[in-house]
Design a protein around this motif. Structure first.
Motif, PDB file in Angstrom:
ATOM      1  N   GLY A  25      43.818  24.515  38.398  1.00 45.20           N
ATOM      2  CA  GLY A  25      43.253  25.641  39.140  1.00 45.20           C
ATOM      3  C   GLY A  25      43.943  26.944  38.819  1.00 45.20           C
ATOM      4  N   PHE A  26      45.265  26.894  38.660  1.00 46.18           N
ATOM      5  CA  PHE A  26      46.027  28.103  38.346  1.00 46.18           C
ATOM      6  C   PHE A  26      45.591  28.673  37.006  1.00 46.18           C
ATOM      7  N   PHE A  27      45.407  27.803  36.015  1.00 47.71           N
ATOM      8  CA  PHE A  27      44.944  28.246  34.701  1.00 47.71           C
ATOM      9  C   PHE A  27      43.582  28.923  34.817  1.00 47.71           C
ATOM     10  N   MET A  28      42.704  28.338  35.600  1.00 44.58           N
ATOM     11  CA  MET A  28      41.349  28.869  35.739  1.00 44.58           C
ATOM     12  C   MET A  28      41.341  30.273  36.343  1.00 44.58           C
ATOM     13  N   ILE A  29      42.123  30.492  37.396  1.00 46.57           N
ATOM     14  CA  ILE A  29      42.083  31.805  38.038  1.00 46.57           C
ATOM     15  C   ILE A  29      42.743  32.878  37.171  1.00 46.57           C
ATOM     16  N   LEU A  30      43.727  32.494  36.347  1.00 51.42           N
ATOM     17  CA  LEU A  30      44.352  33.479  35.475  1.00 51.42           C
ATOM     18  C   LEU A  30      43.478  33.813  34.273  1.00 51.42           C
ATOM     19  N   VAL A  31      42.725  32.832  33.777  1.00 54.91           N
ATOM     20  CA  VAL A  31      41.762  33.119  32.714  1.00 54.91           C
ATOM     21  C   VAL A  31      40.782  34.186  33.192  1.00 54.91           C
ATOM     22  N   ASP A  32      40.393  34.105  34.458  1.00 55.75           N
ATOM     23  CA  ASP A  32      39.427  35.070  34.994  1.00 55.75           C
ATOM     24  C   ASP A  32      40.005  36.475  35.127  1.00 55.75           C
ATOM     25  N   SER A  33      41.322  36.617  34.992  1.00 56.95           N
ATOM     26  CA  SER A  33      41.919  37.954  35.033  1.00 56.95           C
ATOM     27  C   SER A  33      41.625  38.743  33.768  1.00 56.95           C
ATOM     28  N   THR A  34      41.393  38.039  32.644  1.00 61.05           N
ATOM     29  CA  THR A  34      41.198  38.737  31.367  1.00 61.05           C
ATOM     30  C   THR A  34      39.900  38.382  30.661  1.00 61.05           C
ATOM     31  N   ILE A  35      39.191  37.368  31.146  1.00 60.45           N
ATOM     32  CA  ILE A  35      38.018  36.890  30.411  1.00 60.45           C
ATOM     33  C   ILE A  35      36.908  37.934  30.351  1.00 60.45           C
ATOM     34  N   VAL A  36      36.853  38.823  31.350  1.00 58.84           N
ATOM     35  CA  VAL A  36      35.788  39.826  31.387  1.00 58.84           C
ATOM     36  C   VAL A  36      35.948  40.862  30.275  1.00 58.84           C
ATOM     37  N   SER A  37      37.179  41.018  29.762  1.00 58.71           N
ATOM     38  CA  SER A  37      37.410  42.078  28.771  1.00 58.71           C
ATOM     39  C   SER A  37      36.525  41.907  27.544  1.00 58.71           C
ATOM     40  N   TYR A  61      38.523  42.308  41.192  1.00 58.11           N
ATOM     41  CA  TYR A  61      39.101  40.959  41.247  1.00 58.11           C
ATOM     42  C   TYR A  61      40.623  41.032  41.406  1.00 58.11           C
ATOM     43  N   LEU A  62      41.253  41.874  40.602  1.00 55.52           N
ATOM     44  CA  LEU A  62      42.715  41.969  40.645  1.00 55.52           C
ATOM     45  C   LEU A  62      43.213  42.543  41.962  1.00 55.52           C
ATOM     46  N   ARG A 112      33.209  39.231  42.746  1.00 56.65           N
ATOM     47  CA  ARG A 112      34.566  39.164  42.180  1.00 56.65           C
ATOM     48  C   ARG A 112      35.637  39.401  43.242  1.00 56.65           C
ATOM     49  N   VAL A 113      35.294  40.182  44.266  1.00 61.30           N
ATOM     50  CA  VAL A 113      36.235  40.364  45.373  1.00 61.30           C
ATOM     51  C   VAL A 113      36.514  39.023  46.045  1.00 61.30           C
ATOM     52  N   PHE A 114      35.467  38.246  46.290  1.00 62.53           N
ATOM     53  CA  PHE A 114      35.657  36.939  46.920  1.00 62.53           C
ATOM     54  C   PHE A 114      36.394  35.982  45.978  1.00 62.53           C
ATOM     55  N   GLN A 115      36.116  36.092  44.685  1.00 63.99           N
ATOM     56  CA  GLN A 115      36.883  35.305  43.714  1.00 63.99           C
ATOM     57  C   GLN A 115      38.369  35.617  43.823  1.00 63.99           C
ATOM     58  N   GLY A 116      38.682  36.903  43.909  1.00 64.12           N
ATOM     59  CA  GLY A 116      40.075  37.311  44.013  1.00 64.12           C
ATOM     60  C   GLY A 116      40.732  36.791  45.276  1.00 64.12           C
ATOM     61  N   LEU A 117      39.986  36.783  46.391  1.00 62.96           N
ATOM     62  CA  LEU A 117      40.543  36.256  47.643  1.00 62.96           C
ATOM     63  C   LEU A 117      40.870  34.775  47.512  1.00 62.96           C
ATOM     64  N   GLY A 118      39.970  34.016  46.852  1.00 63.74           N
ATOM     65  CA  GLY A 118      40.263  32.602  46.633  1.00 63.74           C
ATOM     66  C   GLY A 118      41.479  32.407  45.747  1.00 63.74           C
TER      67      GLY A 118
END
Length: 492
Positions: A25-37, A61-62, A112-118
């Motif tokens: 799960g940790f890997f998944m949420i961190l991928v989402d920090s940069t995947i949009v670029s 998200y951030l 993405r706001v809700f993604q960030g909260l999760g």
């Protein structure tokens, strides 16, 4: 400050399966920090918006990730890290589905706001479980896995994103989280132990002050160029917003110092010099890694004419080198001074990014980009694990949640500021080199590169923007020179 509210539970003899379960799960949420670029041009075209709005997809998200971290770390202490992690993973997975189904940039930003909260509920629990289940003599190796996950994930994001955007559409950078989230939930449910809980009060005034301060500062920095760093509407101006954010931030710090119950930000933690240095250092790492991806991806897709997959694959050397080096660095972090390891990481990373800024041009040879990206991966491997293990090494067990919450908050604050700063830098340099064509990034479609008369100025703009994250690495190099020469054993 806290008292046990559940009976002491026997810790697992082998804590590694639990950590591996949470790492998914940790890997998944961190991928989402940069995947949009890497998906920025595709999202921009499909949702008919501009690239500054798309950068808000990452910034939202951030921000939502960073602001609640201090509270969610405490929630893990109070309710149990396993329970909070699973709730956060559920919120993240469902909001990922929402992101992929949305049809407007405003809806995507909200999802993405809700993604960030999760994500904010999940992250502190991973570090807290390491601190509370691993003995001191093996915690460095555990933090190496945590650090390698963080380092590789932020670099893998553009690679994975490129393949998904070209082969399936930008929506799949979010849809892919759904099956991964389900698998991660089942594994965490079965493998993560229930740990002793502690009673905590919650500083809601501190939450409000920190949230307002972060939003005002980030909005002012990111939108500054759009309003020519002047008036937004009426008496509201960009400098006023940034100044107000700084004032609210000062009020937050004053309140934390005066709060005699249980402050949101336990300033006493910063009496440990290594904890303080690690926090500042990781914020510069996160700033740089987040910021460098945007101008690099815009340049490769706009000037070189690469598609999203080709552009993302340029990050493969970074990810591979970081993954190979991380276990070695993890073993070193249990034996070598953190100052030496972090200095190697910051120095190498700064050289790699400055070199990238130097060579960027319409005719840059591919091999030069790959070599410098591999060098950046080498440097990153010496940052994530040593900084994380050093930050938590001296913390008492009762402060595991608070300490991991503070550390992850400063890491995410760095990412938020990096996203905002690079948006301002890109807009400013495009305005300087291509006046009247600041949104030229959206002009390239169908794999065609920019006309020759625009390619040079655009390359110069992106080159100068990359200097911003390079300088942040230089700042980190200076900061880690203040690490204490030795660390003490963790307190019980």
């Amino acid at each position: 400050m806290s008292s046990a509210s559940s009976p002491t539970r026997t810790l697992p003899e082998n804590p590694w399966p639990a950590l591996w379960a949470m790492v998914i799960g940790f890997f998944m949420i961190l991928v989402d920090s940069t995947i949009v670029s890497v998906a920025t041009p595709a999202i921009r075209d499909d949702l008919a918006t501009d690239y500054n709005a798309v950068i808000w997809v990452t910034s939202a998200y951030l921000l939502a990730y960073a602001v609640p971290l201090l509270i969610t770390g405490r929630l893990g202490d109070r309710l149990g890290p396993k329970r909070v992690y699973l709730v956060g993973l559920t919120v993240f997975t469902l909001s990922s589905l929402w992101c992929g189904l949305t049809g407007s940039v405003e809806g995507l930003i909200l999802a993405r706001v809700f993604q960030g909260l999760g994500a904010s509920m999940m992250t502190p629990q991973t570090m807290a479980v390491i601190t509370r289940t691993f003995p001191a003599d093996s915690r460095g190796r555990a933090m190496a896995l945590w650090g390698a996950t963080a380092g590789v994930a932020t670099l893998v994001g553009p690679v994975l994103g490129g393949v998904l955007v070209d082969q399936a559409g930008w929506e799949w950078i979010f849809f892919i989280n759904v099956p991964v989230g389900i698998v991660g939930f089942v594994l965490a449910w079965r493998l993560v132990p229930r740990l002793e809980t502690h009673t905590h009060s919650f500083d809601w005034l501190g939450v409000a002050l920190s949230a307002v301060a972060m939003f005002l500062i980030v909005f002012g920095i990111q939108e500054g160029e759009q309003y020519d760093w002047g008036t937004i509407t009426g008496w509201i101006s960009v400098p006023l917003l940034i100044a107000a954010g700084l004032l609210v931030l000062a009020a937050f710090l004053v309140w934390q110092a005066r709060n005699r119950r249980e402050p949101l930000l336990p300033l006493a933690l910063f009496r440990d010099r290594n904890f303080s240095v690690s926090n500042v250092a990781i914020s510069t790492v996160s700033f740089s890694v987040t910021a460098m991806a945007f101008p690099f991806m815009l340049w490769t897709q706009t000037v070189l004419g690469y598609d999203a997959t080709q552009a993302g694959l340029l990050f493969v050397p970074m990810a591979v080198v970081t993954a190979v080096m991380a276990p070695m660095v993890g073993r070193m972090s249990d034996r070598m001074p953190p100052r030496r390891l972090a200095s190697i990481g910051f120095g190498t990373s700064a050289i790699a990014l400055l070199g990238t800024a130097w060579i960027i041009a319409p005719d840059t040879p591919l091999w030069q980009l790959l070599v410098l990206n591999a060098l950046l991966g080498f440097g990153n491997a010496f940052l994530w694990a040593p900084l994380a293990s050093t930050a938590t090494r001296n913390l008492p067990m009762s402060a595991a949640g608070a300490g991991s919450g503070v550390y992850n908050t400063t890491r995410q604050v760095g990412a938020v500021l990096g996203s905002a700063a690079i948006a301002a830098a890109i807009a400013g340099r495009l305005a300087a080199h291509l006046p009247g064509a600041a949104d030229v990034a959206g002009a390239r479609t169908g794999g065609a590169s920019l006309p020759e008369q625009l390619a040079g100025p655009f390359s110069d703009a992106m080159s100068e923007a990359i200097i911003v994250p390079a300088l942040a690495f230089v700042v980190g190099l200076v900061v880690v020179q203040f690490f204490a020469p030795a660390t003490t054993a963790p307190k019980p």
